[in-house]
Write an enzyme that holds these catalytic residues in place. Structure first.
Site, mmCIF file in Angstrom:
data_model
loop_
_atom_site.group_PDB
_atom_site.id
_atom_site.type_symbol
_atom_site.label_atom_id
_atom_site.label_comp_id
_atom_site.label_asym_id
_atom_site.label_seq_id
_atom_site.Cartn_x
_atom_site.Cartn_y
_atom_site.Cartn_z
ATOM 1 N N LYS A 145 0.800 -1.160 -0.229
ATOM 2 C CA LYS A 145 0.043 -0.088 0.085
ATOM 3 C C LYS A 145 0.879 1.268 -0.159
ATOM 4 O O LYS A 145 0.328 2.330 -0.581
ATOM 5 C CB LYS A 145 -0.913 0.030 1.076
ATOM 6 N N GLY A 189 -3.642 -0.878 17.536
ATOM 7 C CA GLY A 189 -2.860 -1.170 16.149
ATOM 8 C C GLY A 189 -2.386 0.204 15.521
ATOM 9 O O GLY A 189 -2.992 1.078 15.779
ATOM 10 N N ASP A 207 -10.769 2.493 2.262
ATOM 11 C CA ASP A 207 -10.949 1.876 3.607
ATOM 12 C C ASP A 207 -11.551 2.647 4.634
ATOM 13 O O ASP A 207 -12.419 2.128 5.201
ATOM 14 C CB ASP A 207 -9.417 1.559 4.170
ATOM 15 N N GLY A 237 -2.024 0.213 8.665
ATOM 16 C CA GLY A 237 -3.006 0.850 7.516
ATOM 17 C C GLY A 237 -4.446 0.849 8.127
ATOM 18 O O GLY A 237 -5.319 1.678 7.806
HETATM 19 P P1 NAP Z 1 -0.663 -3.572 9.196
HETATM 20 O O1 NAP Z 1 -0.393 -2.415 8.226
HETATM 21 O O2 NAP Z 1 0.504 -4.653 8.748
HETATM 22 O O3 NAP Z 1 -0.622 -3.210 10.654
HETATM 23 C C1 NAP Z 1 -0.956 -4.076 11.620
HETATM 24 C C2 NAP Z 1 -0.748 -3.524 12.974
HETATM 25 O O4 NAP Z 1 -0.956 -4.518 13.780
HETATM 26 C C3 NAP Z 1 0.687 -2.903 13.147
HETATM 27 O O5 NAP Z 1 0.592 -1.925 14.265
HETATM 28 C C4 NAP Z 1 1.293 -4.262 13.668
HETATM 29 O O6 NAP Z 1 2.259 -4.031 14.626
HETATM 30 C C5 NAP Z 1 0.119 -4.873 14.619
HETATM 31 N N1 NAP Z 1 0.320 -6.028 15.018
HETATM 32 C C6 NAP Z 1 0.587 -7.066 14.139
HETATM 33 N N2 NAP Z 1 0.586 -8.306 14.759
HETATM 34 C C7 NAP Z 1 0.218 -8.184 15.929
HETATM 35 C C8 NAP Z 1 0.198 -8.777 17.183
HETATM 36 N N3 NAP Z 1 0.125 -10.469 17.108
HETATM 37 N N4 NAP Z 1 -0.188 -8.504 18.371
HETATM 38 C C9 NAP Z 1 -0.209 -7.064 18.365
HETATM 39 N N5 NAP Z 1 -0.173 -6.110 17.395
HETATM 40 C C10 NAP Z 1 0.116 -6.810 16.298
HETATM 41 O O7 NAP Z 1 -1.930 -4.384 8.634
HETATM 42 P P2 NAP Z 1 -3.372 -3.684 8.508
HETATM 43 O O8 NAP Z 1 -3.544 -3.518 7.172
HETATM 44 O O9 NAP Z 1 -3.488 -2.438 9.303
HETATM 45 O O10 NAP Z 1 -4.288 -4.887 8.910
HETATM 46 C C11 NAP Z 1 -4.583 -5.090 10.346
HETATM 47 C C12 NAP Z 1 -5.879 -6.232 10.393
HETATM 48 O O11 NAP Z 1 -7.019 -5.548 9.684
HETATM 49 C C13 NAP Z 1 -5.316 -7.380 9.702
HETATM 50 O O12 NAP Z 1 -6.147 -8.438 10.352
HETATM 51 C C14 NAP Z 1 -6.313 -7.172 8.166
HETATM 52 O O13 NAP Z 1 -6.947 -8.288 7.650
HETATM 53 C C15 NAP Z 1 -7.490 -6.227 8.961
HETATM 54 N N6 NAP Z 1 -8.198 -5.199 7.686
HETATM 55 C C16 NAP Z 1 -9.470 -5.577 7.464
HETATM 56 C C17 NAP Z 1 -9.821 -4.796 6.322
HETATM 57 C C18 NAP Z 1 -11.328 -4.826 6.078
HETATM 58 O O14 NAP Z 1 -11.829 -4.331 4.965
HETATM 59 N N7 NAP Z 1 -11.967 -5.396 7.130
HETATM 60 C C19 NAP Z 1 -8.985 -3.726 5.773
HETATM 61 C C20 NAP Z 1 -7.780 -3.825 6.157
HETATM 62 C C21 NAP Z 1 -7.244 -4.482 7.224
HETATM 63 P P3 NAP Z 1 3.754 -3.900 14.385
HETATM 64 O O15 NAP Z 1 4.209 -2.884 13.365
HETATM 65 O O16 NAP Z 1 4.392 -4.134 15.660
HETATM 66 O O17 NAP Z 1 4.092 -5.306 13.435
#
Ligand code: NAP
Length: 276
Positions: free
Chosen positions: A67, A128, A103, A131
């Site tokens: 992204k 978190g 989003d 993104g």
């Molecule tokens: P991302 O950009 O990789 O960010 C993930 C965040 O969660 C970061 O702050 C990361 O910390 C933290 N994290 C990762 N593993 C963790 C753990 N085991 N314990 C605590 N914190 C943790 O990912 P994202 O795109 O934001 O996605 C996050 C979640 O939202 C995912 O499950 C994704 O499937 C979901 N999502 C859903 C939608 C939807 O349309 N429903 C859209 C986007 C995302 P670090 O930086 O320390 O790794």
């Protein structure tokens, strides 16, 4: 009209339900075309974007881990993509890449549709700092919410996200620690899990949330999402991320095709793809 061929650019995303949702939407609107996963490593992304500019597809969704890199490569960024520096939707216009991000609007649409859009002034905690957290914070900025805290396991990430969104939102970094979060959660009207972690890995005690609090988990698999099930069982309002996925995808669909999304057909295909 030439076919509306669309890509999902990401890496390690073979199980994404988006192709079934988007192809059902194309079919429902009688649009000839396809939506397929283009799985590329960060090293291969430049070549994929070259092919996109050359017209191999008329648009794309972008997901983990591309992204930010796609945003940096776009010729123009609009709205939320410019604010967050993250793109989830690309529209190809005469060889130029226009980057957008649906989003936050997708989350807003999902919460409004479920009757879970916060009342103005509601305090919120977002877990978190990636993104999805940025999208949740942008959505909260439009409520507008009351006090907002961001807790992330890396405090630096929470601080940087708060700084990046400072032009539109006043959010305060908080410790990733159950005891420290307890007083903040006790007054929260909305809590968002924007990490991939399940309930057991979160600094969150459901019995510490006030009655009437809404728990939103942006994960949509495995179903039922554990945090959402537990929050529901505790008498709290709760929803998972499936409707957000639908809304962000259909807002992208509208950008690519100029057509009103076929919500019912897309929702049915999405539920069939994730199994419930
Ligand atoms: P991302 O950009 O990789 O960010 C993930 C965040 O969660 C970061 O702050 C990361 O910390 C933290 N994290 C990762 N593993 C963790 C753990 N085991 N314990 C605590 N914190 C943790 O990912 P994202 O795109 O934001 O996605 C996050 C979640 O939202 C995912 O499950 C994704 O499937 C979901 N999502 C859903 C939608 C939807 O349309 N429903 C859209 C986007 C995302 P670090 O930086 O320390 O790794």
């Amino acid at each position: 009209m030439s076919p509306t061929d669309l890509w999902l650019l990401g890496h390690g995303i073979t199980a994404s339900p988006s192709p079934r949702m988007q192809e059902a939407a194309l079919r429902a609107r009688g649009v000839e075309g396809s939506y397929r996963i283009v799985d590329v490593t960060p090293d291969e992304l430049g070549e994929a974007l070259r092919r996109l500019r050359a017209g191999e597809a008329c648009g794309a969704n972008v997901t983990i881990p591309h992204k930010l890199a796609v945003a940096a490569a776009c010729d123009r960024l609009e709205g939320d993509a410019a604010l967050t520096g993250a793109v989830n939707t690309v529209v190809v216009e005469e060889g130029r890449l226009l980057g957008a991000n649906t989003d936050a609007a997708g989350l807003e649409g999902a919460l409004r549709g479920a009757g879970l859009w916060p009342a103005p002034g509601t305090d919120a905690v977002v877990l978190g700092a990636g993104g999805a957290a940025a999208a949740a914070l942008l959505a909260l900025s439009r409520v507008p919410a009351g006090r907002i805290w961001i807790a992330a396991r890396r405090p630096e990430a929470a601080r940087q996200l708060a700084e990046r969104l400072a032009p539109v939102l006043d959010a305060t970094p908080a410790a990733w620690d159950a005891a420290a979060l307890e007083p903040l959660l006790a007054g929260a009207g909305t809590v968002v899990n924007a990490t991939p972690s399940g309930l057991a890995g979160l600094p969150l005690r459901l019995d510490g949330l006030p009655a009437g609090c809404t728990v939103v988990d942006l994960r949509y698999r495995p179903r039922p999402v554990d945090l959402v099930a537990a929050a529901g069982a505790a008498g709290l309002r709760a929803c998972d991320g499936l409707e957000m996925l639908l809304h962000q995808g259909m807002l992208s669909f509208r950008r690519w095709t100029g057509l009103e999304p076929p919500w019912d057909e897309a929702r049915a295909a999405l539920h069939a793809a994730v199994g419930g």
